[in-house]
Design a protein around this motif. Structure first.
Motif, PDB file in Angstrom:
ATOM      1  N   ASN A 147      46.204  27.292 -42.439  1.00 36.32           N
ATOM      2  CA  ASN A 147      47.530  27.265 -43.044  1.00 36.32           C
ATOM      3  C   ASN A 147      47.645  28.374 -44.082  1.00 36.32           C
ATOM      4  O   ASN A 147      46.643  28.758 -44.711  1.00 36.32           O
ATOM      5  CB  ASN A 147      47.792  25.920 -43.720  1.00 36.32           C
ATOM      6  N   VAL A 148      48.843  28.868 -44.265  1.00 38.05           N
ATOM      7  CA  VAL A 148      49.081  29.836 -45.330  1.00 38.05           C
ATOM      8  C   VAL A 148      48.727  29.179 -46.662  1.00 38.05           C
ATOM      9  O   VAL A 148      49.148  28.063 -46.955  1.00 38.05           O
ATOM     10  CB  VAL A 148      50.556  30.295 -45.329  1.00 38.05           C
ATOM     11  N   GLY A 149      47.922  29.877 -47.452  1.00 36.25           N
ATOM     12  CA  GLY A 149      47.473  29.352 -48.735  1.00 36.25           C
ATOM     13  C   GLY A 149      46.046  28.849 -48.727  1.00 36.25           C
ATOM     14  O   GLY A 149      45.473  28.618 -49.797  1.00 36.25           O
ATOM     15  N   ASP A 150      45.436  28.683 -47.530  1.00 40.45           N
ATOM     16  CA  ASP A 150      44.029  28.282 -47.474  1.00 40.45           C
ATOM     17  C   ASP A 150      43.153  29.384 -48.077  1.00 40.45           C
ATOM     18  O   ASP A 150      43.403  30.578 -47.865  1.00 40.45           O
ATOM     19  CB  ASP A 150      43.593  28.044 -46.025  1.00 40.45           C
ATOM     20  N   PHE A 151      42.118  28.974 -48.810  1.00 42.43           N
ATOM     21  CA  PHE A 151      41.198  29.942 -49.404  1.00 42.43           C
ATOM     22  C   PHE A 151      40.236  30.470 -48.338  1.00 42.43           C
ATOM     23  O   PHE A 151      39.755  29.718 -47.484  1.00 42.43           O
ATOM     24  CB  PHE A 151      40.407  29.306 -50.549  1.00 42.43           C
ATOM     25  N   ILE A 157      36.318  31.817 -39.343  1.00 40.76           N
ATOM     26  CA  ILE A 157      37.705  31.645 -38.909  1.00 40.76           C
ATOM     27  C   ILE A 157      38.305  32.945 -38.388  1.00 40.76           C
ATOM     28  O   ILE A 157      39.355  32.925 -37.762  1.00 40.76           O
ATOM     29  CB  ILE A 157      38.586  31.095 -40.047  1.00 40.76           C
ATOM     30  N   GLY A 158      37.632  34.075 -38.626  1.00 37.75           N
ATOM     31  CA  GLY A 158      38.169  35.338 -38.142  1.00 37.75           C
ATOM     32  C   GLY A 158      37.172  36.470 -38.244  1.00 37.75           C
ATOM     33  O   GLY A 158      36.166  36.382 -38.957  1.00 37.75           O
ATOM     34  N   ILE A 159      37.464  37.534 -37.497  1.00 41.66           N
ATOM     35  CA  ILE A 159      36.675  38.774 -37.530  1.00 41.66           C
ATOM     36  C   ILE A 159      37.543  39.845 -38.187  1.00 41.66           C
ATOM     37  O   ILE A 159      38.602  40.200 -37.668  1.00 41.66           O
ATOM     38  CB  ILE A 159      36.272  39.231 -36.109  1.00 41.66           C
ATOM     39  N   ASN A 160      37.110  40.334 -39.338  1.00 42.66           N
ATOM     40  CA  ASN A 160      37.888  41.349 -40.058  1.00 42.66           C
ATOM     41  C   ASN A 160      38.040  42.591 -39.183  1.00 42.66           C
ATOM     42  O   ASN A 160      37.064  43.083 -38.612  1.00 42.66           O
ATOM     43  CB  ASN A 160      37.183  41.721 -41.361  1.00 42.66           C
ATOM     44  N   THR A 161      39.264  43.109 -39.128  1.00 43.32           N
ATOM     45  CA  THR A 161      39.487  44.218 -38.206  1.00 43.32           C
ATOM     46  C   THR A 161      40.253  45.385 -38.787  1.00 43.32           C
ATOM     47  O   THR A 161      40.074  46.523 -38.360  1.00 43.32           O
ATOM     48  CB  THR A 161      40.204  43.729 -36.927  1.00 43.32           C
ATOM     49  N   ALA A 162      41.147  45.164 -39.756  1.00 43.30           N
ATOM     50  CA  ALA A 162      41.971  46.275 -40.231  1.00 43.30           C
ATOM     51  C   ALA A 162      42.531  45.975 -41.608  1.00 43.30           C
ATOM     52  O   ALA A 162      42.631  44.827 -42.028  1.00 43.30           O
ATOM     53  CB  ALA A 162      43.117  46.552 -39.258  1.00 43.30           C
ATOM     54  N   SER A 163      42.893  47.054 -42.293  1.00 45.88           N
ATOM     55  CA  SER A 163      43.578  46.957 -43.582  1.00 45.88           C
ATOM     56  C   SER A 163      44.820  47.819 -43.510  1.00 45.88           C
ATOM     57  O   SER A 163      44.758  48.976 -43.091  1.00 45.88           O
ATOM     58  CB  SER A 163      42.665  47.428 -44.716  1.00 45.88           C
ATOM     59  N   LEU A 164      45.950  47.250 -43.869  1.00 43.39           N
ATOM     60  CA  LEU A 164      47.198  48.002 -43.836  1.00 43.39           C
ATOM     61  C   LEU A 164      47.401  48.720 -45.155  1.00 43.39           C
ATOM     62  O   LEU A 164      47.393  48.097 -46.216  1.00 43.39           O
ATOM     63  CB  LEU A 164      48.375  47.058 -43.583  1.00 43.39           C
ATOM     64  N   ALA A 166      23.136  31.855 -37.551  1.00 47.47           N
ATOM     65  CA  ALA A 166      24.461  32.025 -36.969  1.00 47.47           C
ATOM     66  C   ALA A 166      25.489  31.276 -37.802  1.00 47.47           C
ATOM     67  O   ALA A 166      25.167  30.314 -38.498  1.00 47.47           O
ATOM     68  CB  ALA A 166      24.493  31.524 -35.530  1.00 47.47           C
ATOM     69  N   ILE A 167      26.726  31.750 -37.720  1.00 47.81           N
ATOM     70  CA  ILE A 167      27.838  31.083 -38.391  1.00 47.81           C
ATOM     71  C   ILE A 167      28.562  30.188 -37.388  1.00 47.81           C
ATOM     72  O   ILE A 167      28.929  30.664 -36.304  1.00 47.81           O
ATOM     73  CB  ILE A 167      28.840  32.098 -38.972  1.00 47.81           C
ATOM     74  N   PRO A 168      28.779  28.924 -37.702  1.00 49.15           N
ATOM     75  CA  PRO A 168      29.558  28.068 -36.793  1.00 49.15           C
ATOM     76  C   PRO A 168      31.016  28.510 -36.753  1.00 49.15           C
ATOM     77  O   PRO A 168      31.578  28.946 -37.766  1.00 49.15           O
ATOM     78  CB  PRO A 168      29.413  26.672 -37.411  1.00 49.15           C
ATOM     79  N   LEU A 169      31.622  28.398 -35.577  1.00 46.93           N
ATOM     80  CA  LEU A 169      33.008  28.818 -35.410  1.00 46.93           C
ATOM     81  C   LEU A 169      33.958  27.654 -35.690  1.00 46.93           C
ATOM     82  O   LEU A 169      33.785  26.551 -35.154  1.00 46.93           O
ATOM     83  CB  LEU A 169      33.251  29.346 -33.998  1.00 46.93           C
ATOM     84  N   ALA A 170      34.958  27.907 -36.519  1.00 44.00           N
ATOM     85  CA  ALA A 170      35.968  26.904 -36.833  1.00 44.00           C
ATOM     86  C   ALA A 170      37.134  27.016 -35.861  1.00 44.00           C
ATOM     87  O   ALA A 170      37.240  27.974 -35.089  1.00 44.00           O
ATOM     88  CB  ALA A 170      36.459  27.089 -38.268  1.00 44.00           C
ATOM     89  N   ASP A 171      38.001  26.033 -35.883  1.00 42.90           N
ATOM     90  CA  ASP A 171      39.248  26.077 -35.118  1.00 42.90           C
ATOM     91  C   ASP A 171      40.278  26.818 -35.952  1.00 42.90           C
ATOM     92  O   ASP A 171      40.859  26.260 -36.885  1.00 42.90           O
ATOM     93  CB  ASP A 171      39.715  24.649 -34.813  1.00 42.90           C
ATOM     94  N   PRO A 201      41.608  35.964 -35.161  1.00 49.76           N
ATOM     95  CA  PRO A 201      41.240  34.550 -35.277  1.00 49.76           C
ATOM     96  C   PRO A 201      40.129  34.177 -34.305  1.00 49.76           C
ATOM     97  O   PRO A 201      40.041  34.725 -33.202  1.00 49.76           O
ATOM     98  CB  PRO A 201      42.543  33.809 -34.957  1.00 49.76           C
ATOM     99  N   THR A 202      39.292  33.228 -34.712  1.00 54.59           N
ATOM    100  CA  THR A 202      38.134  32.863 -33.892  1.00 54.59           C
ATOM    101  C   THR A 202      38.537  32.268 -32.549  1.00 54.59           C
ATOM    102  O   THR A 202      37.823  32.441 -31.559  1.00 54.59           O
ATOM    103  CB  THR A 202      37.239  31.862 -34.636  1.00 54.59           C
ATOM    104  N   ASN A 203      39.662  31.572 -32.484  1.00 54.12           N
ATOM    105  CA  ASN A 203      40.069  31.000 -31.197  1.00 54.12           C
ATOM    106  C   ASN A 203      40.318  32.101 -30.173  1.00 54.12           C
ATOM    107  O   ASN A 203      39.960  31.962 -28.999  1.00 54.12           O
ATOM    108  CB  ASN A 203      41.332  30.148 -31.369  1.00 54.12           C
ATOM    109  N   LEU A 204      40.918  33.212 -30.607  1.00 51.79           N
ATOM    110  CA  LEU A 204      41.116  34.343 -29.712  1.00 51.79           C
ATOM    111  C   LEU A 204      39.790  35.011 -29.395  1.00 51.79           C
ATOM    112  O   LEU A 204      39.505  35.338 -28.236  1.00 51.79           O
ATOM    113  CB  LEU A 204      42.081  35.344 -30.345  1.00 51.79           C
ATOM    114  N   ALA A 205      38.964  35.219 -30.400  1.00 53.40           N
ATOM    115  CA  ALA A 205      37.662  35.863 -30.177  1.00 53.40           C
ATOM    116  C   ALA A 205      36.807  35.038 -29.224  1.00 53.40           C
ATOM    117  O   ALA A 205      36.115  35.596 -28.355  1.00 53.40           O
ATOM    118  CB  ALA A 205      36.940  36.050 -31.511  1.00 53.40           C
ATOM    119  N   ARG A 206      36.844  33.718 -29.358  1.00 54.18           N
ATOM    120  CA  ARG A 206      36.062  32.840 -28.476  1.00 54.18           C
ATOM    121  C   ARG A 206      36.509  32.988 -27.031  1.00 54.18           C
ATOM    122  O   ARG A 206      35.678  33.058 -26.106  1.00 54.18           O
ATOM    123  CB  ARG A 206      36.201  31.390 -28.934  1.00 54.18           C
TER     124      ARG A 206
END
Length: 479
Positions: free
Chosen positions: A181-185, A244-251, A171-176, A268-273
């Motif tokens: 932040n914008v610019g995070d890899f 940190i997130g579940i991929n869902t769409a591409s614009l 399993a993958i641990p869930l981050a907050d 985002p994982t906080n919403l998914a959680r």
């Protein structure tokens, strides 16, 4: 100067292409171990080799993190049996002459998923990946395949939870995700175009992205990591290997099959959680809370009349009785400008915030009342998921009503859905059908289920419903 003849131009282009190809071939065929570079030196400007270390430090690599994370990303395959509509099948002679002609077909699709609980076999994916599927199977990174059990899903946030009966899972641990932040890899992992275990990388381009038509309640992470068809439901992880997130769409204005252009969205994982907690607690469904108000946008004229500094916010146009808004002290004419410090620019922004909150969620409302700032504290109350027509008006007996999907609302549709009509009932005899969308009526204006119910506080003498049925609209007199 006269233009060169076409043949001469083609000859020159071919000669240049051959020269360039030879040059590139010589460049890429240089052996990496031909000239070892000392750790303390920098590369020559035209060198094509990479050193093992730079100033005594090994080159960074995502490989160790991916080795831990990739076994938790799975392929999700679905099958759906679809009846084939062919007018010839209504002819007994045709059916007798061609008994082997198939009257149904099987639609298959591929997506991705993320194992979030190894002990219980829980897998997060998108609702649209498993929507209407008759069979869902999961293939692990080690090649094992299992039939998945549906736990629950929420179409309005595009989150689904399934389970597989497997051991030795990762399993993958869930981050907050609130710390992003914008610019995070970030790194996206999934199965684009049916290709297994594909990794792309990029940065966080934006957080809290919303206002995108047709995608339900929105609080997306935007990334330039490539997300293509089949990536849906896959993992977006940080450099520590946390989800940190579940991929869902591409614009893409050219359509999703045109490929990625660096505009990917992830839940985002906080919403998914939060959604998963509700799915597990409420037998696979999400019960949303409501403040109990109707709101509208603020234009320049309203802003001047309400003594506002700028034309923004959600103007409260109606407060329902016995609602959370009443308990909080909210009044008609108040303008909601922020919630928990989050800016609210218009009615749509408020609606989106409200829809993302669970029942009982407490928050601080910053409003403008007569141009002055007022802070209120509110807690959302449950909102009904469906209404029985007879409880509203006897002329609607036999009909049931439900909220429209948020995807429809984001596409510009408002009103309520006729979810069911009993055959032979009073509503059916008046022409109402399941699947109709009631967009207006003689009893007053409404936009959703709560306001639809409120319009019946004073029953109209003549009940007329304006409905949308497919691409056609019309009025029905309910008798």
């Amino acid at each position: 100067m006269r233009p060169l003849p076409t043949l001469l131009l083609l000859t020159a282009a071919a000669a240049f292409g051959g020269f360039a190809a030879i040059g590139l071939n010589e460049t890429f065929n240089q052996r990496a171990d031909a000239a070892p570079v000392p750790a303390s030196t920098t590369l020559p400007p035209n060198s094509s080799t990479l050193p093992a270390t730079v100033q005594g430090q090994p080159l960074p690599s995502l490989a160790p993190m991916l080795k831990r994370v990739m076994p938790a990303v799975v392929s999700v395959a679905t099958k759906q049996v679809v009846q084939v509509r062919n007018p010839f099948f209504n002819d007994p002679f045709f059916r007798r002459m061609f008994p082997d002609v198939p009257q149904e077909r099987i639609n298959q699709s591929l997506g991705s998923g993320v194992i979030v609980d190894a002990a219980k076999g829980y897998i997060l994916t998108n609702h649209h990946v498993i929507e209407d599927a008759d069979d869902v199977s999961v293939t692990l990174a080690d090649g094992r395949t299992f039939k998945a059990e549906f736990i629950g899903s929420d179409a309005d946030t595009d989150v689904a939870l399934i389970r597989i009966p497997a051991e030795n899972l990762t399993a993958i641990p869930l981050a907050d995700s609130g710390l992003l932040n914008v610019g995070d890899f970030v790194v996206a992992i999934g199965n684009p175009f049916g290709l297994s275990q594909t990794v792309t990388s990029g940065i966080v381009s934006a957080v809290g992205r919303s206002g995108i038509r047709g995608l339900g309640y929105q609080n997306f992470i935007q990334t330039d990591a490539s997300i293509n068809p089949g990536n849906s439901g896959g993992a977006l992880v940080n450099l520590q290997g946390q989800l940190i997130g579940i991929n869902t769409a591409s614009l893409n204005p050219q359509g999703s099959m045109a490929g990625n252009i660096g505009l990917g969205l992830a839940i985002p994982t906080n919403l998914a959680r939060t959604v998963v907690d509700q799915l597990l607690a409420n037998d696979g469904v999400v019960i949303r809370g409501t403040l109990g108000v109707e709101a509208q946008d603020v234009d320049a004229r309203m802003a001047q009349a309400l003594k506002l500094d700028s034309a923004r916010g959600a103007l409260v146009s109606r407060v329902y009785a016995d609602s959370a808004a009443t308990d909080a002290g909210l009044k008609v004419g108040d303008v909601i400008v922020s919630v928990n410090g989050q800016r609210i620019d218009n009615a749509a922004a408020w609606h989106n915030f409200e829809g993302l909150q669970a029942v009982g969620t407490r928050f601080k409302l910053e409003v403008r009342r007569d141009g002055k700032p007022v802070t209120l504290t509110a807690a959302l109350k449950p909102q009904p998921r469906a209404l029985i027509g007879n409880s509203l008006d006897k002329r609607l007996a036999g009909a049931s009503f439900a909220e429209l999907s948020e995807q429809l609302r984001q596409s510009g549709v408002s009103g309520v859905l006729v979810s069911d009509v009993t055959e032979g009932s009073r509503a059916a005899n008046s022409g109402l059908q399941a699947g109709d969308v009631v967009v207006a009526g003689s009893m007053g204006e409404f936009t959703d289920l709560a306001s639809f119910r409120a319009t019946f506080e004073t029953p109209p003498r003549q009940l007329v419903l304006r409905i949308q049925r497919g691409r056609r609209g019309g009025n029905l007199l309910m008798e």
